[in-house]
Design a protein around this motif. Structure first.
Motif, PDB file in Angstrom:
ATOM      1  N   THR A  19       0.757  -1.255  -0.060  1.00 46.14           N
ATOM      2  CA  THR A  19       0.066   0.167  -0.211  1.00 46.14           C
ATOM      3  C   THR A  19       0.891   1.222  -0.075  1.00 46.14           C
ATOM      4  N   GLU A  20       0.206   2.378  -0.497  1.00 43.35           N
ATOM      5  CA  GLU A  20       0.827   3.733  -0.413  1.00 43.35           C
ATOM      6  C   GLU A  20       0.891   4.048   0.999  1.00 43.35           C
ATOM      7  N   PRO A  21       1.685   4.916   1.441  1.00 39.32           N
ATOM      8  CA  PRO A  21       3.148   5.377   0.871  1.00 39.32           C
ATOM      9  C   PRO A  21       4.037   3.873   0.744  1.00 39.32           C
ATOM     10  N   ARG A  22       4.621   3.806  -0.298  1.00 38.38           N
ATOM     11  CA  ARG A  22       5.733   2.588  -0.577  1.00 38.38           C
ATOM     12  C   ARG A  22       7.115   3.533  -0.442  1.00 38.38           C
ATOM     13  N   ILE A  23       8.048   2.606   0.074  1.00 39.79           N
ATOM     14  CA  ILE A  23       9.264   3.099  -0.185  1.00 39.79           C
ATOM     15  C   ILE A  23       9.572   3.114  -1.680  1.00 39.79           C
ATOM     16  N   HIS A  24      10.658   3.925  -2.080  1.00 37.89           N
ATOM     17  CA  HIS A  24      10.988   4.213  -3.457  1.00 37.89           C
ATOM     18  C   HIS A  24      11.778   2.785  -3.823  1.00 37.89           C
ATOM     19  N   ILE A  25      11.600   2.499  -4.969  1.00 33.65           N
ATOM     20  CA  ILE A  25      12.337   1.096  -5.468  1.00 33.65           C
ATOM     21  C   ILE A  25      14.035   1.102  -5.267  1.00 33.65           C
ATOM     22  N   GLU A  26      14.460   2.448  -5.214  1.00 36.70           N
ATOM     23  CA  GLU A  26      15.677   2.548  -5.061  1.00 36.70           C
ATOM     24  C   GLU A  26      16.131   1.926  -3.414  1.00 36.70           C
ATOM     25  N   GLU A  27      15.303   2.438  -2.600  1.00 36.46           N
ATOM     26  CA  GLU A  27      15.583   2.003  -1.282  1.00 36.46           C
ATOM     27  C   GLU A  27      15.287   0.529  -1.045  1.00 36.46           C
ATOM     28  N   PHE A  28      14.421   0.077  -1.926  1.00 29.57           N
ATOM     29  CA  PHE A  28      14.155  -1.523  -1.844  1.00 29.57           C
ATOM     30  C   PHE A  28      15.402  -2.276  -2.196  1.00 29.57           C
ATOM     31  N   ILE A  29      15.979  -1.658  -3.414  1.00 31.92           N
ATOM     32  CA  ILE A  29      17.293  -2.382  -4.021  1.00 31.92           C
ATOM     33  C   ILE A  29      18.510  -2.209  -2.834  1.00 31.92           C
ATOM     34  N   GLU A  30      18.566  -1.115  -2.364  1.00 31.54           N
ATOM     35  CA  GLU A  30      19.769  -0.888  -1.467  1.00 31.54           C
ATOM     36  C   GLU A  30      19.492  -1.673  -0.217  1.00 31.54           C
ATOM     37  N   SER A  31      18.450  -1.797   0.156  1.00 27.97           N
ATOM     38  CA  SER A  31      18.177  -2.843   1.394  1.00 27.97           C
ATOM     39  C   SER A  31      18.738  -4.500   1.202  1.00 27.97           C
ATOM     40  N   GLY A  32      18.786  -4.613  -0.066  1.00 27.61           N
ATOM     41  CA  GLY A  32      19.301  -6.089  -0.556  1.00 27.61           C
ATOM     42  C   GLY A  32      18.102  -7.001  -0.519  1.00 27.61           C
ATOM     43  N   GLU A  33      16.781  -6.426  -0.150  1.00 28.94           N
ATOM     44  CA  GLU A  33      15.772  -7.319  -0.133  1.00 28.94           C
ATOM     45  C   GLU A  33      15.583  -7.632  -1.408  1.00 28.94           C
ATOM     46  N   PHE A  34      15.836  -7.149  -2.599  1.00 25.84           N
ATOM     47  CA  PHE A  34      15.551  -7.500  -3.763  1.00 25.84           C
ATOM     48  C   PHE A  34      16.034  -9.008  -4.370  1.00 25.84           C
ATOM     49  N   LYS A  35      16.808  -9.115  -3.340  1.00 21.83           N
ATOM     50  CA  LYS A  35      17.662 -10.654  -3.787  1.00 21.83           C
ATOM     51  C   LYS A  35      17.010 -11.512  -3.517  1.00 21.83           C
ATOM     52  N   ASP A  36      15.696 -11.488  -2.839  1.00 23.33           N
ATOM     53  CA  ASP A  36      14.930 -12.675  -2.175  1.00 23.33           C
ATOM     54  C   ASP A  36      14.311 -13.537  -3.302  1.00 23.33           C
ATOM     55  N   ALA A  37      14.299 -13.088  -4.454  1.00 20.25           N
ATOM     56  CA  ALA A  37      13.530 -13.924  -5.657  1.00 20.25           C
ATOM     57  C   ALA A  37      14.572 -14.729  -6.283  1.00 20.25           C
ATOM     58  N   PHE A  38      15.760 -14.696  -6.017  1.00 24.09           N
ATOM     59  CA  PHE A  38      16.595 -15.254  -6.501  1.00 24.09           C
ATOM     60  C   PHE A  38      16.741 -16.785  -6.466  1.00 24.09           C
ATOM     61  N   ASN A  39      16.147 -17.588  -7.500  1.00 21.09           N
ATOM     62  CA  ASN A  39      15.801 -18.898  -7.550  1.00 21.09           C
ATOM     63  C   ASN A  39      16.925 -19.862  -7.807  1.00 21.09           C
ATOM     64  N   TRP A  40      17.891 -19.347  -8.328  1.00 11.00           N
ATOM     65  CA  TRP A  40      19.027 -20.296  -9.103  1.00 11.00           C
ATOM     66  C   TRP A  40      19.426 -21.458  -8.092  1.00 11.00           C
ATOM     67  N   PRO A  41      19.766 -20.948  -6.707  1.00  8.35           N
ATOM     68  CA  PRO A  41      20.138 -22.063  -5.874  1.00  8.35           C
ATOM     69  C   PRO A  41      19.176 -23.063  -5.595  1.00  8.35           C
ATOM     70  N   LEU A  42      17.875 -22.736  -5.806  1.00  8.75           N
ATOM     71  CA  LEU A  42      16.665 -23.911  -5.570  1.00  8.75           C
ATOM     72  C   LEU A  42      16.645 -25.111  -6.584  1.00  8.75           C
ATOM     73  N   TYR A  43      17.047 -24.805  -7.744  1.00 10.48           N
ATOM     74  CA  TYR A  43      16.874 -25.891  -8.771  1.00 10.48           C
ATOM     75  C   TYR A  43      18.331 -26.296  -9.275  1.00 10.48           C
ATOM     76  N   THR A  44      19.306 -25.772  -8.589  1.00 14.25           N
ATOM     77  CA  THR A  44      20.832 -26.063  -9.113  1.00 14.25           C
ATOM     78  C   THR A  44      21.468 -26.755  -8.237  1.00 14.25           C
ATOM     79  N   ASP A  45      22.502 -27.707  -8.422  1.00 17.00           N
ATOM     80  CA  ASP A  45      23.270 -28.146  -7.502  1.00 17.00           C
ATOM     81  C   ASP A  45      24.507 -27.335  -6.991  1.00 17.00           C
ATOM     82  N   THR A  46      25.316 -27.748  -6.318  1.00 16.29           N
ATOM     83  CA  THR A  46      26.476 -26.881  -5.669  1.00 16.29           C
ATOM     84  C   THR A  46      27.341 -26.408  -6.734  1.00 16.29           C
TER      85      THR A  46
END
Length: 225
Positions: free
Chosen positions: A124-151
């Motif tokens: 909901t509004e007011p949302r944080i700016h997308i840049e703040e979301f990126i800077e928090s590192g939270e944007f990496k939480d959708a990185f799926n590569w380790p879920l379907y690959t081996d070590t």
């Protein structure tokens, strides 16, 4: 994640790829022996409304869950859980079962996943700016590569269904294993506002950060801006 023994199918659940909707639809065709992991209370309510089978065989044998639904993810007494990596599933099920069954996951453009995650976390509004979301590192939480690959970074699943061709991919999957055609519920789609195209949402700095953080997915699947 799902293990459907009668259909010889294992579904590795990924993030921000419509996996919740697919899992809810598939659970309507699951049998008594199948492994079904738990979802959030909101999504479990949707699953029940759609006639899907409730979570089962995902707990350590003999474990009795609390009154509240077992949360998706690791936890006391949880053996199989939401977003469980393929290598862990293979270890628990055994290599023979993993190799005999058809293994599948869903994937999506990292740009789309990050924007979807942004609106899901900040609904909901007011949302944080997308840049703040990126800077928090939270944007990496959708990185799926380790879920379907081996070590070593090798893809472990037989089929990767692309979100942009979701219905065609699901139709092909159902035909291959003998499942009826799936009708997907729209789980979580309400969180993203209409017209929120990632080209307009993401700044140049955000684009660069995503391209760096999700580099293996871009390289393997050929996604581009």
């Amino acid at each position: 994640m799902l293990v459907m023994h009668d259909y010889g199918l294992i579904v590795v659940r990924t993030r921000k790829t419509a996996s919740t909707s697919v899992e809810i639809a598939l659970s309507g065709h699951a049998g008594e022996r199948d492994i079904i992991t738990s979802l959030s209370p909101r999504d479990e309510a949707l699953r029940a409304a759609k006639g899907g089978r409730a979570p089962q065989h995902h707990l350590v044998p003999g474990h009795t869950p609390d009154k509240e639904p077992v949360p998706p993810g690791r936890g006391p007494g949880v053996r199989y859980y939401n977003h469980m990596p393929a290598r862990e599933i293979r270890q628990l099920l055994g290599a023979d079962t993993w190799d005999r069954y058809l293994t599948v996951c869903l994937e999506r453009s990292p740009f789309e996943k990050v924007v979807s995650l942004y609106f899901h976390r900040h609904r909901t509004e007011p949302r944080i700016h997308i840049e703040e979301f990126i800077e928090s590192g939270e944007f990496k939480d959708a990185f799926n590569w380790p879920l379907y690959t081996d070590t070593g970074g090798e893809v472990m699943v037989d089929v990767v269904i692309r979100h942009e061709r979701l219905q065609a991919g699901l139709d092909a999957l159902c035909a291959r294993v003998g499942l009826p055609a799936l009708v997907l519920p729209r789980a979580k789609s309400q969180f993203r506002p209409p017209g929120s195209d990632y080209h307009q949402v993401l700044t140049p700095a955000a684009r660069r950060a995503i391209e760096e953080a999700y580099a293996p997915e871009f390289a393997h699947h050929g996604y581009s801006w």
